[in-house]
Write an enzyme that holds these catalytic residues in place. Structure first.
Site, PDB file in Angstrom:
ATOM      1  N   ARG A  23       0.833  -1.209   0.000  1.00 11.22           N
ATOM      2  CA  ARG A  23       0.000   0.000   0.000  1.00 11.22           C
ATOM      3  C   ARG A  23       0.859   1.246   0.000  1.00 11.22           C
ATOM      4  O   ARG A  23       2.023   1.229   0.375  1.00 11.22           O
ATOM      5  CB  ARG A  23      -0.941   0.027   1.202  1.00 11.22           C
ATOM      6  CG  ARG A  23      -0.242   0.090   2.560  1.00 11.22           C
ATOM      7  CD  ARG A  23      -0.203   1.465   3.186  1.00 11.22           C
ATOM      8  NE  ARG A  23       0.538   1.490   4.428  1.00 11.22           N
ATOM      9  CZ  ARG A  23       1.815   1.799   4.538  1.00 11.22           C
ATOM     10  NH1 ARG A  23       2.534   2.087   3.476  1.00 11.22           N
ATOM     11  NH2 ARG A  23       2.411   1.799   5.722  1.00 11.22           N
ATOM     12  N   HIS A  30       1.910   8.043  10.928  1.00  9.15           N
ATOM     13  CA  HIS A  30       2.194   8.041  12.365  1.00  9.15           C
ATOM     14  C   HIS A  30       1.008   8.554  13.175  1.00  9.15           C
ATOM     15  O   HIS A  30       1.197   9.259  14.174  1.00  9.15           O
ATOM     16  CB  HIS A  30       3.454   8.857  12.673  1.00  9.15           C
ATOM     17  CG  HIS A  30       4.711   8.130  12.291  1.00  9.15           C
ATOM     18  ND1 HIS A  30       5.356   7.261  13.133  1.00  9.15           N
ATOM     19  CD2 HIS A  30       5.414   8.111  11.137  1.00  9.15           C
ATOM     20  CE1 HIS A  30       6.417   6.761  12.539  1.00  9.15           C
ATOM     21  NE2 HIS A  30       6.471   7.260  11.311  1.00  9.15           N
ATOM     22  N   SER A 123       4.647  -1.336   3.069  1.00  9.29           N
ATOM     23  CA  SER A 123       3.941  -2.340   3.835  1.00  9.29           C
ATOM     24  C   SER A 123       4.112  -3.771   3.330  1.00  9.29           C
ATOM     25  O   SER A 123       3.162  -4.555   3.319  1.00  9.29           O
ATOM     26  CB  SER A 123       2.454  -1.972   3.863  1.00  9.29           C
ATOM     27  OG  SER A 123       1.817  -2.755   4.809  1.00  9.29           O
ATOM     28  N   ASP A 169      -2.278  -0.878   7.809  1.00  7.86           N
ATOM     29  CA  ASP A 169      -1.750  -1.695   6.722  1.00  7.86           C
ATOM     30  C   ASP A 169      -2.577  -2.957   6.489  1.00  7.86           C
ATOM     31  O   ASP A 169      -2.895  -3.308   5.348  1.00  7.86           O
ATOM     32  CB  ASP A 169      -0.293  -2.077   7.016  1.00  7.86           C
ATOM     33  CG  ASP A 169       0.577  -0.842   7.154  1.00  7.86           C
ATOM     34  OD1 ASP A 169       0.094   0.251   6.817  1.00  7.86           O
ATOM     35  OD2 ASP A 169       1.726  -0.976   7.594  1.00  7.86           O
TER      36      ASP A 169
END
Ligand code: NG1
Length: 397
Positions: A23, A30, A123, A169
């Protein structure tokens, strides 16, 4: 994959192929581990697992990449991890998580292949966990498990490898829609898809700096999760609302960003103030970016990307010279906006480019950045246009 499979385990007849996408996060880095919404989309690059079930509890995994040695373990609790940093731990993470919730006693022989750059903020690690999890569930006739339930379970399960990550993710990997980015909300997990206008291109450029989440980058990542929690505790204490407001989503729902930042100035030291400011402003940028996307406003979206990169660089300290150079080069070549994506400390940038300027951006990045540097593999693996893709799937082969 078929060759490696045949070589290790015999004919792949009766095997299945699981594909789990990487992704790119367009906005909101964050902040997922603080329960705040984010805006990622799945990519056309995948972790693929070719597997055939066995009659016992053994799981054997081999990789098409020689650097990852063959690994073997049993589907029975507790599953002791391999040593820190071992790739087999991603398979064990999925297995351990599923064993806690489901009857899964049937193992498999598998070959793994990935065309997602590793440790690049795209990811690949969660794609690996998701792919293994789908293989385990499919081999054990558990296809009924709901995608979002599985995403929540796997976000927790991935902590097995030692990173206290958020849930973005696994959610986008399992539940992405083609041609769309999705706003991901947490607690409870929900996805809202927004089509990407066909004339918006998102260019992805790898800084060639690997952010090894199982190594040094893990320390910084975990420090950021700790610092943002600490900042929340101190601000809510200073405001006298610590008992009632114990999460960022509650805080931003109840108070205005401006007022919170003012309160934070006297409550926090310089470092925590910067961390706190990133979390609040990034959450606001996600809300605005979603609106800009829905309104087909590339300029607005691009401006937010620029601000987001500055915040990740200056307030969160997770950029690096290579990421800054890529962002700068893309902007000068005509990108509408660019930012680092994912955890940072290396990894990739994502740049929004209008169709007519995409080739120019690609060309300029090639000339200014990649032509002066050495890298493994083809240029198309470091620099490519993202295709908003669908979520993970299992296919018969
Ligand atoms: P990447 O970029 O794949 O290391 C990590 C976390 C996300 C999110 C981003 C930063 C994991 C599995 N992933 O992703 O949850 O916090 O950093 O936005 O820990």
């Amino acid at each position: 994959m078929r060759e490696v499979f045949a070589d290790r385990y015999g004919s792949p007849e009766g095997a299945y192929l699981v594909q789990a996408p990487g992704r790119v996060n367009l906005m909101g880095d964050h902040i997922d581990y603080n329960g705040l919404s984010v805006l990622p989309m799945a990519l056309q690059r995948h972790v693929s697992v070719l597997y055939r079930e066995r009659d016992d509890t053994t799981v054997r995994i081999a990789s098409t990449a020689k650097v990852y040695p063959t690994r073997e373990f049993k589907l029975s609790r507790p599953i002791k991890p391999f040593k820190a940093g071992d790739w087999g731990n991603y398979a064990k993470a999925a297995a351990q998580g599923l064993l806690e919730r489901f009857e899964v006693g049937r193992g498999f022989d598998a070959v793994v292949h990935s065309d997602i750059p590793v440790a690049a903020g795209l990811s690949s690690s969660s794609a690996l966990v998701v792919a293994f999890a789908l293989a385990v569930l499919h081999a054990n006739d558990h296809e009924e498990v709901e995608r979002l339930e599985l995403a929540e379970l796997l976000a927790e399960a991935e902590h097995y490898v030692g990173t206290r990550g958020g849930g973005m993710d696994q959610a986008i990997c399992l539940a992405a829609r083609r041609h769309s980015a999705s706003r991901v909300d947490f607690n409870p997990l929900r996805l809202t898809a927004h089509p990407i206008p066909p004339e918006w291109n998102f260019v992805i450029a790898f800084s060639l700096v690997r952010a090894q989440k199982s190594g040094a980058a893990r320390k910084t990542y975990n420090a950021r999760t700790r610092e943002s929690r600490e900042a929340l505790a101190q601000v809510t204490k200073a405001l006298g609302v610590a008992e009632k407001i114990d999460s960022y989503p509650l805080l931003v729902a109840r108070r205005r960003t401006r007022d919170l930042l003012k309160a934070a100035e006297s409550a926090l030291d310089e470092t925590l103030l910067r961390r706190f400011r990133h979390v609040l402003t990034e959450a606001e940028r996600v809300r605005k970016a979603e609106k800009a996307l829905a309104a087909y406003d590339p300029r607005g979206f691009g401006r937010l990307m620029k601000e987001s990169h500055e915040s990740l660089r200056d307030d969160l300290d997770v950029s690096c010279p290579e990421l800054d150079e890529l962002v700068d080069t893309a902007a000068r070549a005509g990108a509408t906006g660019a930012r680092l994506t994912g955890a940072g400390l290396g990894g990739c940038v994502v740049a929004l480019c209008p169709q007519e300027r995409t080739d120019k951006v690609l060309e300029r990045l090639t000339k200014r950045f990649y032509e002066n540097r050495e890298f493994e593999g083809a240029l198309e693996d470091q620099l490519f246009v993202a295709e908003p893709s669908g979520g993970a799937a299992v296919h018969p082969v």
